[in-house]
Design a protein around this motif. Structure first.
Motif, PDB file in Angstrom:
ATOM      1  N   ARG A  51      -3.249   2.968  11.127  1.00  0.00           N
ATOM      2  CA  ARG A  51      -2.226   3.296  11.999  1.00  0.00           C
ATOM      3  C   ARG A  51      -1.376   2.028  13.031  1.00  0.00           C
ATOM      4  NH1 ARG A  51      -4.510   7.610  12.006  1.00  0.00           N
ATOM      5  NH2 ARG A  51      -6.306   6.261  11.349  1.00  0.00           N
ATOM      6  N   THR A  52      -2.270   1.432  13.655  1.00  0.00           N
ATOM      7  CA  THR A  52      -1.898   0.396  14.625  1.00  0.00           C
ATOM      8  C   THR A  52      -0.988  -0.564  14.037  1.00  0.00           C
ATOM      9  OG1 THR A  52      -3.777   1.195  15.886  1.00  0.00           O
ATOM     10  CG2 THR A  52      -2.266  -1.110  16.663  1.00  0.00           C
ATOM     11  N   ARG A 101      -4.692  -7.843  16.225  1.00  0.00           N
ATOM     12  CA  ARG A 101      -6.196  -7.279  16.515  1.00  0.00           C
ATOM     13  C   ARG A 101      -7.159  -8.234  15.922  1.00  0.00           C
ATOM     14  NH1 ARG A 101      -7.344  -1.230  14.639  1.00  0.00           N
ATOM     15  NH2 ARG A 101      -6.181  -0.832  16.541  1.00  0.00           N
ATOM     16  N   HIS A 129      -7.427  -2.058  24.413  1.00  0.00           N
ATOM     17  CA  HIS A 129      -6.510  -1.744  23.482  1.00  0.00           C
ATOM     18  C   HIS A 129      -5.117  -1.089  24.198  1.00  0.00           C
ATOM     19  CE1 HIS A 129      -4.514  -0.168  19.932  1.00  0.00           C
ATOM     20  NE2 HIS A 129      -5.363   0.555  19.341  1.00  0.00           N
ATOM     21  N   GLN A 132      -2.594   1.405  22.715  1.00  0.00           N
ATOM     22  CA  GLN A 132      -3.099   2.831  22.420  1.00  0.00           C
ATOM     23  C   GLN A 132      -2.803   3.666  23.704  1.00  0.00           C
ATOM     24  OE1 GLN A 132      -3.850   4.521  19.867  1.00  0.00           O
ATOM     25  NE2 GLN A 132      -3.692   6.427  20.985  1.00  0.00           N
ATOM     26  N   ARG A 162     -12.704   0.763  23.118  1.00  0.00           N
ATOM     27  CA  ARG A 162     -11.845   0.028  23.793  1.00  0.00           C
ATOM     28  C   ARG A 162     -10.338   0.964  24.283  1.00  0.00           C
ATOM     29  NH1 ARG A 162     -10.420  -3.259  18.312  1.00  0.00           N
ATOM     30  NH2 ARG A 162      -9.949  -1.727  17.007  1.00  0.00           N
ATOM     31  N   THR A 163     -10.156   1.954  23.552  1.00  0.00           N
ATOM     32  CA  THR A 163      -8.936   2.998  23.958  1.00  0.00           C
ATOM     33  C   THR A 163      -9.279   3.438  25.392  1.00  0.00           C
ATOM     34  OG1 THR A 163      -9.673   5.041  22.936  1.00  0.00           O
ATOM     35  CG2 THR A 163      -8.319   3.248  21.685  1.00  0.00           C
ATOM     36  N   ARG A 225     -14.070   8.842  18.617  1.00  0.00           N
ATOM     37  CA  ARG A 225     -15.175   8.677  17.572  1.00  0.00           C
ATOM     38  C   ARG A 225     -16.179   7.941  18.001  1.00  0.00           C
ATOM     39  NH1 ARG A 225     -15.041   3.956  14.297  1.00  0.00           N
ATOM     40  NH2 ARG A 225     -13.334   2.817  14.968  1.00  0.00           N
ATOM     41  N   GLN A 227     -18.136   4.527  17.386  1.00  0.00           N
ATOM     42  CA  GLN A 227     -17.836   3.292  16.519  1.00  0.00           C
ATOM     43  C   GLN A 227     -18.696   2.538  15.937  1.00  0.00           C
ATOM     44  OE1 GLN A 227     -14.420   1.290  18.245  1.00  0.00           O
ATOM     45  NE2 GLN A 227     -13.968   3.612  18.269  1.00  0.00           N
ATOM     46  N   PRO A 263      -7.084   8.933  19.800  1.00  0.00           N
ATOM     47  CA  PRO A 263      -6.402   7.595  19.200  1.00  0.00           C
ATOM     48  C   PRO A 263      -6.559   7.686  17.997  1.00  0.00           C
ATOM     49  CG  PRO A 263      -8.667   7.137  20.337  1.00  0.00           C
ATOM     50  CD  PRO A 263      -8.285   8.514  20.351  1.00  0.00           C
ATOM     51  N   LEU A 264      -7.410   8.410  17.035  1.00  0.00           N
ATOM     52  CA  LEU A 264      -7.546   8.375  15.722  1.00  0.00           C
ATOM     53  C   LEU A 264      -8.064   7.174  15.060  1.00  0.00           C
ATOM     54  CD1 LEU A 264      -4.343  10.368  14.716  1.00  0.00           C
ATOM     55  CD2 LEU A 264      -6.577  11.345  15.262  1.00  0.00           C
ATOM     56  N   PRO A 265      -8.782   6.727  14.202  1.00  0.00           N
ATOM     57  CA  PRO A 265      -8.833   7.807  13.210  1.00  0.00           C
ATOM     58  C   PRO A 265     -10.112   8.861  13.700  1.00  0.00           C
ATOM     59  CG  PRO A 265     -10.060   5.828  12.513  1.00  0.00           C
ATOM     60  CD  PRO A 265      -9.171   5.698  13.583  1.00  0.00           C
TER      61      PRO A 265
HETATM   62  C1  NCD Z   1      -8.695   3.298  17.811  1.00  0.00           C
HETATM   63  C2  NCD Z   1      -9.134   1.822  17.834  1.00  0.00           C
HETATM   64  O1  NCD Z   1      -8.860   1.038  16.934  1.00  0.00           O
HETATM   65  O2  NCD Z   1      -9.700   1.326  18.621  1.00  0.00           O
HETATM   66  N1  NCD Z   1      -7.586   3.579  17.030  1.00  0.00           N
HETATM   67  C3  NCD Z   1      -6.336   3.097  16.984  1.00  0.00           C
HETATM   68  O3  NCD Z   1      -5.925   2.136  17.377  1.00  0.00           O
HETATM   69  N2  NCD Z   1      -5.440   3.900  16.667  1.00  0.00           N
HETATM   70  C4  NCD Z   1      -9.714   4.246  17.949  1.00  0.00           C
HETATM   71  C5  NCD Z   1     -10.743   3.987  17.016  1.00  0.00           C
HETATM   72  O4  NCD Z   1     -10.942   3.250  16.055  1.00  0.00           O
HETATM   73  O5  NCD Z   1     -11.853   4.742  17.135  1.00  0.00           O
END
Ligand code: NCD
Length: 368
Positions: A51-52, A101, A129, A132, A162-163, A225, A227, A263-265
């Protein structure tokens, strides 16, 4: 010329400006369809993302721009031994802005210092991040019409998330916010971070494992989630996964105004049955994220046209080296790229790595 390594690289006024611009573009997307017709974005993703990366690319196309993309470290010259700084120097000769990233903490700072064009940190290991957070704050603003006066409950992997680090750093700047951190013992917020960002500034927070109790008082529930990819030992991951799961039953005790962000996933921390609840805003957030990335790209490209290149962290000129000391964070960029000079920042009694901000047990600093 500016880069965004950390959400604190944007002032509160600039954040307001970005949110206003995003809202204008939501109301009238056609007005910006050709705005960056002659500009190009590079997305350099050394770590997996759907997604990012797609959100950045779709944002650049929606501004009329074009995109060149690298979606995996395996395809890049770093796999031949090229340093990150060299890769960035090259790519910044091709494009107008870079979204990167990288799995190493502090990598965004290394990239921004090497680049001739603005760099946007799209995630550096478990560190930060910021974009996000842009998605998070626009979602809160659209739901509650303010970013202050909120009780923010943050749940999940608070050590590596990180979010979470970027969001807390951002929302700590707004009046009247308080924080509740819910996590397994092993994945609590880094203690130094809590001290610096909250305790030392008198911002109220608590750490608890009482998930249900925390939800009852929340204005914003920020789920994350665990990690998996950041664990050195997979057994620990399996032991901690599934610690806190949001269900429709738990949502019954929350206020009608509370919003759920993620932030998903998602893995298993939000039951899919919660998705139909109007307070679940995590899918709407992905749209808001694209709009904020459009606003940010526009802001940085215009800024680069107007102002000359400068070091994004001039204070590092004042950073110190420590004889025979290196950063011990195994995820730090200085552990991956051995020729990078380790730099440290001394603040009161404590010493931190200038790249990843991990605390360092250190002897007497020596000026660089
Ligand atoms: C997050 C990330 O990559 O830190 N996802 C994102 O950017 N949408 C959250 C995650 O991976 O758990």
């Amino acid at each position: 010329m500016r880069s965004i390594i950390d959400i604190a690289d944007l002032s509160v006024a600039e954040l307001d400006e970005l949110m206003d611009h995003a809202q204008q573009m939501i109301a009238d997307p056609a007005s910006v369809a050709d705005l960056h017709a002659h500009h190009q974005l590079a997305t350099l993703f050394f770590e997996p993302s759907t997604r990012t990366r797609l959100s950045f690319e779709s944002a650049m196309y929606a501004l009329g721009g074009s995109v060149v993309s690298m979606s995996s470290a395996a395809n890049s010259s770093t796999s031949k031994g090229e340093t990150l700084a060299d890769t960035i120097r090259v790519v910044s000769n091709y494009v107008d802005v870079i979204a990167m990233r990288h799995f190493a903490e502090g990598s965004a700072l290394v990239a921004a210092r090497a680049s001739g064009v603005p760099v946007i940190n799209a995630g550096d290991g478990g560190h930060f991040h910021p974009t996000q957070t842009l998605a998070d704050v626009l979602t809160i603003q659209r739901a509650h019409a303010q970013l202050g006066g909120q009780r923010i409950v943050v749940v999940g992997d608070l050590l590596y998330g990180r979010t979470v680090h970027s969001l807390v750093r951002c929302l700590a700047r707004y009046e009247g916010n308080s924080f509740v951190f819910v996590s397994p013992q092993e994945l609590r917020m880094p203690a130094g971070f809590l001290q610096r960002e909250l305790a030392s500034r008198g911002i109220p927070y608590e750490e608890t494992s009482d998930f249900a109790g925390a939800i009852r008082g929340a204005d914003v529930l920020y789920m994350t989630r665990i990690q998996r990819e950041r664990f050195a030992d997979i057994d620990t991951y399996h032991r901690l996964a599934g610690s806190f799961i949001l269900t429709p039953k738990l949502m019954e005790s929350a206020s009608e105004e509370m919003i759920v962000l993620h932030p998903l996933p998602r893995v298993d921390e939000i039951s899919p049955a919660v998705d139909a609840d109007p307070r679940a805003k995590y899918f709407e957030e992905t749209f808001n994220g694209k709009m904020m990335r459009m606003a940010l790209i526009d802001f940085l490209v215009k800024d680069a046209q107007a102002s000359p290149r400068k070091d994004p962290r001039p204070e590092l000129e004042e950073a110190c080296t420590l004889s025979d000391v290196s950063c011990t964070n195994r995820l730090c960029i200085t552990q991956q790229e051995r020729e990078l000079q380790p730099l440290f920042i001394q603040h009161d009694e404590s010493v931190r790595c200038a790249y990843c901000e991990a605390p360092v047990q250190a002897a007497v600093p020596v000026r660089a």
